[in-house]
Design a protein around this motif. Structure first.
Motif, mmCIF file in Angstrom:
data_model
loop_
_atom_site.group_PDB
_atom_site.id
_atom_site.type_symbol
_atom_site.label_atom_id
_atom_site.label_comp_id
_atom_site.label_asym_id
_atom_site.label_seq_id
_atom_site.Cartn_x
_atom_site.Cartn_y
_atom_site.Cartn_z
ATOM 1 N N LEU A 48 0.806 -1.225 0.000
ATOM 2 C CA LEU A 48 0.000 0.000 0.000
ATOM 3 C C LEU A 48 0.845 1.285 0.000
ATOM 4 O O LEU A 48 0.476 2.271 0.626
ATOM 5 N N THR A 49 1.942 1.266 -0.728
ATOM 6 C CA THR A 49 2.791 2.472 -0.795
ATOM 7 C C THR A 49 2.211 3.538 -1.726
ATOM 8 O O THR A 49 2.580 4.698 -1.620
ATOM 9 N N GLU A 50 1.320 3.148 -2.645
ATOM 10 C CA GLU A 50 0.717 4.078 -3.599
ATOM 11 C C GLU A 50 1.780 5.035 -4.159
ATOM 12 O O GLU A 50 1.717 6.241 -3.973
ATOM 13 N N PRO A 51 2.763 4.510 -4.902
ATOM 14 C CA PRO A 51 3.933 5.302 -5.287
ATOM 15 C C PRO A 51 3.710 6.317 -6.405
ATOM 16 O O PRO A 51 4.583 7.140 -6.663
ATOM 17 N N GLU A 106 7.243 7.556 -6.292
ATOM 18 C CA GLU A 106 7.823 7.810 -4.976
ATOM 19 C C GLU A 106 8.412 6.488 -4.496
ATOM 20 O O GLU A 106 7.688 5.490 -4.381
ATOM 21 N N LEU A 107 9.700 6.486 -4.261
ATOM 22 C CA LEU A 107 10.395 5.239 -3.922
ATOM 23 C C LEU A 107 10.430 5.023 -2.411
ATOM 24 O O LEU A 107 10.531 5.977 -1.642
ATOM 25 N N HIS A 108 10.342 3.771 -2.013
ATOM 26 C CA HIS A 108 10.380 3.360 -0.606
ATOM 27 C C HIS A 108 11.390 2.226 -0.472
ATOM 28 O O HIS A 108 10.993 1.066 -0.285
ATOM 29 N N PRO A 109 12.699 2.522 -0.605
ATOM 30 C CA PRO A 109 13.707 1.458 -0.630
ATOM 31 C C PRO A 109 13.759 0.628 0.645
ATOM 32 O O PRO A 109 14.229 -0.509 0.623
ATOM 33 N N ASP A 110 13.230 1.171 1.748
ATOM 34 C CA ASP A 110 13.200 0.419 3.000
ATOM 35 C C ASP A 110 12.085 -0.629 3.001
ATOM 36 O O ASP A 110 12.107 -1.561 3.809
ATOM 37 N N LEU A 112 10.346 -1.746 -0.358
ATOM 38 C CA LEU A 112 10.174 -2.471 -1.620
ATOM 39 C C LEU A 112 11.300 -2.160 -2.593
ATOM 40 O O LEU A 112 11.844 -1.048 -2.587
ATOM 41 N N PRO A 113 11.603 -3.106 -3.491
ATOM 42 C CA PRO A 113 12.562 -2.795 -4.553
ATOM 43 C C PRO A 113 11.936 -1.793 -5.537
ATOM 44 O O PRO A 113 10.720 -1.739 -5.703
ATOM 45 N N GLU A 114 12.789 -1.019 -6.178
ATOM 46 C CA GLU A 114 12.329 0.023 -7.101
ATOM 47 C C GLU A 114 11.447 -0.528 -8.208
ATOM 48 O O GLU A 114 10.471 0.105 -8.614
ATOM 49 N N TRP A 115 11.756 -1.724 -8.696
ATOM 50 C CA TRP A 115 10.972 -2.269 -9.815
ATOM 51 C C TRP A 115 9.512 -2.473 -9.430
ATOM 52 O O TRP A 115 8.625 -2.315 -10.267
ATOM 53 N N PRO A 157 10.895 15.856 -5.620
ATOM 54 C CA PRO A 157 11.700 15.534 -4.434
ATOM 55 C C PRO A 157 12.701 14.399 -4.695
ATOM 56 O O PRO A 157 12.499 13.577 -5.583
ATOM 57 N N GLU A 158 13.730 14.349 -3.892
ATOM 58 C CA GLU A 158 14.810 13.366 -4.042
ATOM 59 C C GLU A 158 14.323 11.916 -3.954
ATOM 60 O O GLU A 158 14.910 11.033 -4.555
ATOM 61 N N ASN A 159 13.255 11.667 -3.207
ATOM 62 C CA ASN A 159 12.774 10.295 -3.036
ATOM 63 C C ASN A 159 11.836 9.864 -4.161
ATOM 64 O O ASN A 159 11.210 8.811 -4.090
ATOM 65 N N GLN A 160 11.744 10.676 -5.205
ATOM 66 C CA GLN A 160 10.931 10.324 -6.361
ATOM 67 C C GLN A 160 11.791 10.205 -7.602
ATOM 68 O O GLN A 160 12.850 10.817 -7.690
#
Length: 190
Positions: A48-51, A106-110, A112-115, A157-160
């Motif tokens: 449910l990260t809704e990236p 929007e990436l959540h490396p903690d 999920l993997p980026e793919w 932002p940097e996390n995107q």
């Protein structure tokens, strides 16, 4: 239920990339645009990260985006190779569009993997594409080689991560059949 399945199959099988030269001068109403974007929000999302994140260019902001492309052409082209026609054309796709959406993840490396985040965003864009098709709006997803520069231009932002541009507009392109090879050649039954 039968009508619903037929309608879904029809939209999926008739979705096409429709490019800005086919767009006509007809405004996409805000409520239609919001429906297209809202349907993106119903894409599958692991944990449910809704990236999916979108920057929408419409109206005057299209001129700013087109200016980014024309100035980019000016700055990377040596004076002896500069062409006024190419300079003018650099922002043409943007200006022929009624709406251009910058597609970001929007990436959540903690978590999920980026793919996986990229796959969720692609599903969100497919939802947009199918909705646009149902409304008779042409669209296509473009991923130019300068996505990092686009992200910087848009203040992402940097996390995107910027994944491309989604162009939209009502159109006068003729209907064209899908060009797909038979599904049987892509299935292996275990």
């Amino acid at each position: 239920m039968e009508q619903t399945v037929e309608a879904v199959n029809h939209v999926i099988r008739n979705r096409r990339s429709i490019f800005p030269p086919s767009y006509i001068e007809k405004d996409i109403p805000e409520e239609v645009l919001l429906t297209i974007l809202e349907n993106a929000n119903y894409a599958p999302t692991h944990k449910l990260t809704e990236p999916w994140r979108f920057v929408v260019y419409k109206g005057e902001s299209l001129n700013k985006l087109a200016g980014f492309f024309t100035e980019r052409y000016r700055t990377v082209t040596p004076p002896e190779s500069f062409s006024q026609a190419r300079y003018d054309a650099a922002g043409e796709k943007v200006l022929k569009s009624n709406v251009v959406v910058l597609i970001c993840a929007e990436l959540h490396p903690d978590k999920l993997p980026e793919w996986e985040e990229t796959a969720s965003v692609a599903c969100a864009v497919q939802n947009m594409w199918l909705t646009a098709t149902a409304y008779g709006i042409g669209s296509y997803w473009s991923s130019p080689a300068i996505l990092d520069l686009l992200a910087k231009f848009a203040g992402i932002p940097e996390n995107q991560k910027c994944l491309g541009l989604y162009f939209m507009g009502y159109h006068d392109a003729p209907e064209a059949p899908a060009r797909r090879t038979p599904m049987e050649s892509k299935i292996t039954w275990a």
